[in-house]
Design an enzyme around this catalytic site. Sequence first.
Site, PDB file in Angstrom:
ATOM      1  N   GLY A 120       0.658  -0.275  -4.601  1.00  0.00           N
ATOM      2  CA  GLY A 120      -0.610  -0.982  -4.478  1.00  0.00           C
ATOM      3  C   GLY A 120      -1.509  -0.663  -5.642  1.00  0.00           C
ATOM      4  CG  ASN A 172       2.720   1.310   3.598  1.00  0.00           C
ATOM      5  OD1 ASN A 172       3.728   1.967   3.449  1.00  0.00           O
ATOM      6  ND2 ASN A 172       2.662   0.042   3.257  1.00  0.00           N
ATOM      7  N   GLY A 173       1.179  -1.260   5.572  1.00  0.00           N
ATOM      8  CA  GLY A 173       1.856  -2.187   6.479  1.00  0.00           C
ATOM      9  C   GLY A 173       1.001  -3.412   6.725  1.00  0.00           C
ATOM     10  CG  ASP A 226      15.096 -10.051 -11.976  1.00  0.00           C
ATOM     11  OD1 ASP A 226      14.761  -8.890 -11.662  1.00  0.00           O
ATOM     12  OD2 ASP A 226      14.272 -10.913 -12.331  1.00  0.00           O
ATOM     13  CG  ASP A 227      14.219  -7.314  -8.189  1.00  0.00           C
ATOM     14  OD1 ASP A 227      13.572  -7.935  -7.334  1.00  0.00           O
ATOM     15  OD2 ASP A 227      13.758  -7.057  -9.315  1.00  0.00           O
ATOM     16  CE1 TYR A 248      10.413  -5.690  -8.163  1.00  0.00           C
ATOM     17  CE2 TYR A 248       9.031  -6.001  -6.231  1.00  0.00           C
ATOM     18  CZ  TYR A 248       9.175  -5.966  -7.599  1.00  0.00           C
ATOM     19  OH  TYR A 248       8.103  -6.218  -8.395  1.00  0.00           O
ATOM     20  CB  CYS A 279      -0.948   0.117   1.190  1.00  0.00           C
ATOM     21  SG  CYS A 279      -2.079  -1.272   1.328  1.00  0.00           S
ATOM     22  CB  CYS A 285      12.007 -12.246   3.302  1.00  0.00           C
ATOM     23  SG  CYS A 285      12.766 -10.696   2.853  1.00  0.00           S
TER      24      CYS A 285
HETATM   25  S1  SF4 Z   1      10.575  -9.902   5.932  1.00  0.00           S
HETATM   26 FE1  SF4 Z   1      11.638  -9.093   4.104  1.00  0.00          FE
HETATM   27  S2  SF4 Z   1      10.077  -7.961   2.962  1.00  0.00           S
HETATM   28 FE2  SF4 Z   1       9.266  -8.300   5.037  1.00  0.00          FE
HETATM   29  S3  SF4 Z   1       9.822  -6.443   6.193  1.00  0.00           S
HETATM   30 FE3  SF4 Z   1      11.466  -7.927   6.542  1.00  0.00          FE
HETATM   31  S4  SF4 Z   1      12.988  -7.521   4.918  1.00  0.00           S
HETATM   32 FE4  SF4 Z   1      11.075  -6.505   4.343  1.00  0.00          FE
END
Ligand code: SF4
Length: 507
Positions: free
Chosen positions: A50, A124-125, A376-377, A273, A23, A467
Amino acid sequence: MARGDGMLNHDLLPDEKGPQDECGVFGVWAPGEEVAKLTYYGLYALQHRGQESAGIATSDGARINVYKDMGLVSQVFEETTLNSMKGHLAIGHCRYSTTGASHWANAQPTLGPTPNGTVALAHNGNLTNSADLADMVRGKIEADGGKVRGEIAQGNTTDTALVTNLLNGDPGQTLEQTALELLPKVEGAFCFVFMDEDTLYAARDPHGVRPLVLGRLDRGWVVASEQPALATVGASFIREIEPGELIAIDSNGVRSTHFAEATPKGCVFEYVYLARPDAAIAGRSVYESRVEMGRVLARENQAEADIVIPVPESGTPAAIGYAEESGIPFTHGFVKNAYVGRTFIQPSQTLRQLGIKLKLNALETVLKGKRVVVVDDSIVRGNTQRAVVRMLREAGASEVHVKISSPPVKWPCFYGIDFATRAELIANGAAVDEIAASIGADSLAYISEDGMIDATRQPRERLCTACFTGDYPIALPDDSRRGKNLLEKANQPGCEPGPDADLQSVL
Ligand code: SF4
C-alpha cells in the site's frame, strides 16, 4: 525486493493501474525498544502492499499517539517524528484504498474511544458486510442519543472506521471481550492489528484470505502482514496467526482465542503477484511457487524461441522457471529505472507522444533479431503488455511470445484487491487469440488453473481463486450494499442515493 520501490509491473505505464494490494499491517509489543522505529522499518518492508498513506500509533501505557499522512512510508515519517513517539507498543499501516476514498481522513491507524481508554486499529483486507456494520453503528448512535464518536465524526468513510467505532463496547467490558463479541459479526477479508494503552491485538478472518504472521524479538513480540517484515526488524518467525484467531500480547505473554471456526480460503494471487517473493504463506515459499509456475507454464506451453526474458520485477521468478524447464536461455531484455515511484511527475499528453520511456527500457543488443519469450505474472487490462510487446519489437525482436504465469483474470476481487471493473478486464469476453492480437504478440499463452494451484502446493479447497473462476468463497452482498464508495454515497454530488445514503447525515 521486487516492488518495494513502489513500482509494480502493472504500473509500468503512466496511465495503467493493475492489481493493487490492499494494505500492510504491523504491530510490536516490546518494552525497552524503540517501537516507533521498529514499526517504521516493518512498514518499509511492507510498502509494496500500500502506497497511498502511512501511519503509526504508539502507546506509553498512559496515552496513544498517532501520526499519519498521505504518501510513502519514507515520505510520511522523519526521524524527529519517530523519536518523539515513545512507548512500549505500536501498530502501523500502509494503505491502498479498497473501501473509502484515498485522502487523509481515511488514513490509518484509526482512533476511537473505549469504555477504558482508546483503541487504535490498522486493517488489511476488505469487508463484505460494511453496510450491515454501518447499520450497527447507526443503531449505537441512536441509542447514545445521537452522539457520534471517533473518526466517523471527522469524515472517515472506511470499513475500518466502522469496526473501530464498534470496538467501543459496553461499560465494564474489556477491549478483548468486545472484540470477541464483534469479530464473528464481521464478514469478508480482514487482518486487524489493534491496540489499547497496554495490549497489542491481532485478528485474522476465518477464511485467512490475507496473510498475518507472529514473530519474536529478544524483548518482545511482532505481528506483520508478511514474514519478511519480521526479518527486517530482527524478529524470528514463530507461526501464522490462524484463520479465526485473535491473539493478545501484553506483560503476561501471548494469549490466543478462536472467535470462529477456521475455513481457509487463502488468496492465490498472493502467490502469483501480491506478496513479496521472500515471503512464505501457509508454509510455501512464494518465490518457489512462482518459479514452479514458470516451469508448469513451459510444460503446458512450449515455444520455439532464442531467449526467455521477464517483465521486471514480478515476472522474474516465473521466467527463471520457464527457462529452466524449456532449456531456452534466460536473460534480461529490459532495464528498469529503480527510482521511479508513485510520486513521479506524470508526463503530459504532449510529452507522452514523444514516446518517453519512464520506467523500462529495452536492451537492443540483447533483443535484436531474436525470437523472444517474455514472461509476466498476469494480464489485467492489457495496456502494460501492449507497451511491452511494442518496446520489444522496436528494439528489434523478430518474434514476441507472451507467457503469463496465472490464468486469465475475468472477475473482480471483493476481498481487498482493486483490479478493475469486470468490463475493464481484457480477458472478460475475449478469447486468448483475440487478446494476443490486441496486445500485438505473435502468440499468447496462460498457465492452466490446475497448474497454478499445483505450484502453490496448497489444496484447491483451501484457496480463493475467484478472480479466475468467479467462484466467490465468501458471500457477497447485492450491488447496492457494496462498492468502494459505499460509505461516501451521500456526499457525492449527483450520486443516486442508495440504502446508505443517509449514513453520513446520521453519523
Ligand atoms: S478474488 Fe483473486 S485477488 Fe481476490 S482474494 Fe480471491 S484470489 Fe485473491
